[in-house]
Structure formats: structure tokens, C-alpha cells
Write a protein that holds these residues in place. Structure first.
Motif, PDB file in Angstrom:
ATOM      1  N   ARG A 144       0.854  -1.189   0.000  1.00  0.00           N
ATOM      2  CA  ARG A 144       0.000   0.000   0.000  1.00  0.00           C
ATOM      3  C   ARG A 144       0.896   1.247   0.000  1.00  0.00           C
ATOM      4  O   ARG A 144       2.095   1.163   0.255  1.00  0.00           O
ATOM      5  N   GLU A 145       0.278   2.379  -0.235  1.00  0.00           N
ATOM      6  CA  GLU A 145       1.019   3.641  -0.239  1.00  0.00           C
ATOM      7  C   GLU A 145       1.803   3.823   1.064  1.00  0.00           C
ATOM      8  O   GLU A 145       2.933   4.315   1.056  1.00  0.00           O
TER       9      GLU A 145
ATOM     10  N   PHE B 284       5.478   2.429   1.363  1.00  0.00           N
ATOM     11  CA  PHE B 284       6.574   2.953   0.553  1.00  0.00           C
ATOM     12  C   PHE B 284       7.908   2.910   1.302  1.00  0.00           C
ATOM     13  O   PHE B 284       8.919   2.438   0.774  1.00  0.00           O
TER      14      PHE B 284
ATOM     15  N   ASP C  13      10.389   7.710  -7.051  1.00  0.00           N
ATOM     16  CA  ASP C  13       9.279   7.886  -7.991  1.00  0.00           C
ATOM     17  C   ASP C  13       8.877   6.563  -8.643  1.00  0.00           C
ATOM     18  O   ASP C  13       7.684   6.297  -8.818  1.00  0.00           O
TER      19      ASP C  13
ATOM     20  N   LYS D 150       7.113   4.398  -5.962  1.00  0.00           N
ATOM     21  CA  LYS D 150       5.768   4.928  -5.693  1.00  0.00           C
ATOM     22  C   LYS D 150       4.811   4.631  -6.847  1.00  0.00           C
ATOM     23  O   LYS D 150       3.665   4.238  -6.626  1.00  0.00           O
ATOM     24  N   ALA D 151       5.272   4.832  -8.079  1.00  0.00           N
ATOM     25  CA  ALA D 151       4.415   4.578  -9.247  1.00  0.00           C
ATOM     26  C   ALA D 151       4.014   3.096  -9.309  1.00  0.00           C
ATOM     27  O   ALA D 151       2.851   2.777  -9.609  1.00  0.00           O
ATOM     28  N   ASP D 152       4.940   2.199  -9.022  1.00  0.00           N
ATOM     29  CA  ASP D 152       4.631   0.771  -9.057  1.00  0.00           C
ATOM     30  C   ASP D 152       3.671   0.380  -7.930  1.00  0.00           C
ATOM     31  O   ASP D 152       2.783  -0.449  -8.123  1.00  0.00           O
ATOM     32  N   ILE D 153       3.842   0.981  -6.751  1.00  0.00           N
ATOM     33  CA  ILE D 153       2.900   0.715  -5.649  1.00  0.00           C
ATOM     34  C   ILE D 153       1.511   1.201  -6.047  1.00  0.00           C
ATOM     35  O   ILE D 153       0.522   0.480  -5.898  1.00  0.00           O
ATOM     36  N   ASP D 154       1.428   2.421  -6.582  1.00  0.00           N
ATOM     37  CA  ASP D 154       0.136   2.981  -7.005  1.00  0.00           C
ATOM     38  C   ASP D 154      -0.537   2.124  -8.075  1.00  0.00           C
ATOM     39  O   ASP D 154      -1.765   2.039  -8.125  1.00  0.00           O
ATOM     40  N   ALA D 155       0.270   1.479  -8.921  1.00  0.00           N
ATOM     41  CA  ALA D 155      -0.259   0.635  -9.998  1.00  0.00           C
ATOM     42  C   ALA D 155      -0.600  -0.782  -9.523  1.00  0.00           C
ATOM     43  O   ALA D 155      -1.061  -1.603 -10.318  1.00  0.00           O
TER      44      ALA D 155
END
Length: 150
Positions: free
Chosen positions: A6-7, A10, A44, A47-52
Motif C-alpha cells: 500500500r502507499e 513505501f 518515484d 511509488k508509481a509501481d505501488i500505485d499501480a
């Protein structure tokens, strides 16, 4: 237990990634290559991979000790904290990632660093391409692209 990161995870994913890189990779690569590898796994990108929804976290006693990123049929960013290596956690993350990919694809692709190559060979992966990236100070980051047909 392995679960989707999850976010709020991170910091844990970054710590696992960077601690492992800076503890293990200097034994295999020159400093410019280690820095390149560390920069490649930037905040970055993580974070982008977690968000996806591509990042997974392996927890032991509620603490993140390993991570893997699965993107389509590719396994990326597989790291286990040095103190937890050689306990089967890397195998557990690989089993998890391979099973996810097996559901929709007939083969797996990954980039194999020097320290991880032997693990992948033992699991039936075959090198299909060799890469050399020139980094700072004229150092090189060398790695294989490997595939496994399911």
C-alpha cells in the motif's frame, strides 16, 4: 505473508530495496554500477509501481523483509533484506510472482543481476541476452535478461 504493498508501505519497500542494494551489490559491482542500480530504483519508480498495484511485500512478524514487483509477465525489484536472506524468503517471493504470471502468460522475463543469477538458473531460467550499461567513472553494470517458459 505476502500482500500487495500500500502507499503507506513505501518506506518499507524503499528500505528493503536500498538496504539490499548497498549491502550486497558492492561485493559484485564497481561503485558507479551500484549507484546506477540504486538510482534506477528511485522513489518515484517505487511509488508509481505501488500505485499501480505491482508491488508486493513479504512480512515476517509484521515487518517487511522482502519485496517483489510484478508487471505483466516480468519480475522486477526482487529484494530480501540481508539479515533475512538464506531463509527461503526469496524462494517464497519467486513462487508467488511466478504463480501470478502463470495465470495470464506462458513465459516470464526478468533482468538478472550477478548476485541473483544462480538462483534463477536453479529455477529453470535461461539467459537470452547480455547487457552492459556504462555508468559513472567508466564503470559497467552487467546483467542478463533471462526467461522461463511455463
Amino acid at each position: 505473508m505476502i500482500r500487495a504493498a500500500r502507499e503507506t508501505d513505501f518506506g518499507s519497500v524503499k528500505n528493503i530495496t536500498q538496504t539490499t542494494i548497498w549491502s550486497v551489490y558492492p561485493k559484485y559491482y564497481p561503485s558507479g554500477a551500484v549507484q546506477f542500480f540504486s538510482d534506477h530504483h528511485s522513489d518515484d519508480r517505487i511509488k508509481a509501481d505501488i500505485d499501480a498495484g505491482k508491488v508486493f511485500l513479504l512480512e515476517v512478524d509484521g515487518n517487511g523483509v522482502g519485496t517483489v514487483t510484478v508487471s505483466d509477465n516480468e519480475i522486477n525489484r526482487l529484494f530480501v533484506l540481508p539479515d533475512f536472506q538464506r531463509k527461503g524468503y526469496g524462494r517464497e517471493l519467486m513462487d508467488f510472482a511466478e504463480e501470478m504470471i502463470r495465470r495470464e502468460h506462458d513465459h516470464i522475463i526478468l533482468d538478472a543481476s550477478l548476485p541473483a543469477k544462480q538462483l534463477y538458473l536453479k529455477r529453470g531460467y535461461v539467459a537470452t541476452k547480455y547487457n552492459m550499461i556504462e555508468t559513472e567513472n567508466g564503470d559497467y553494470l552487467c546483467f542478463d535478461v533471462m526467461e522461463k517458459h511455463l
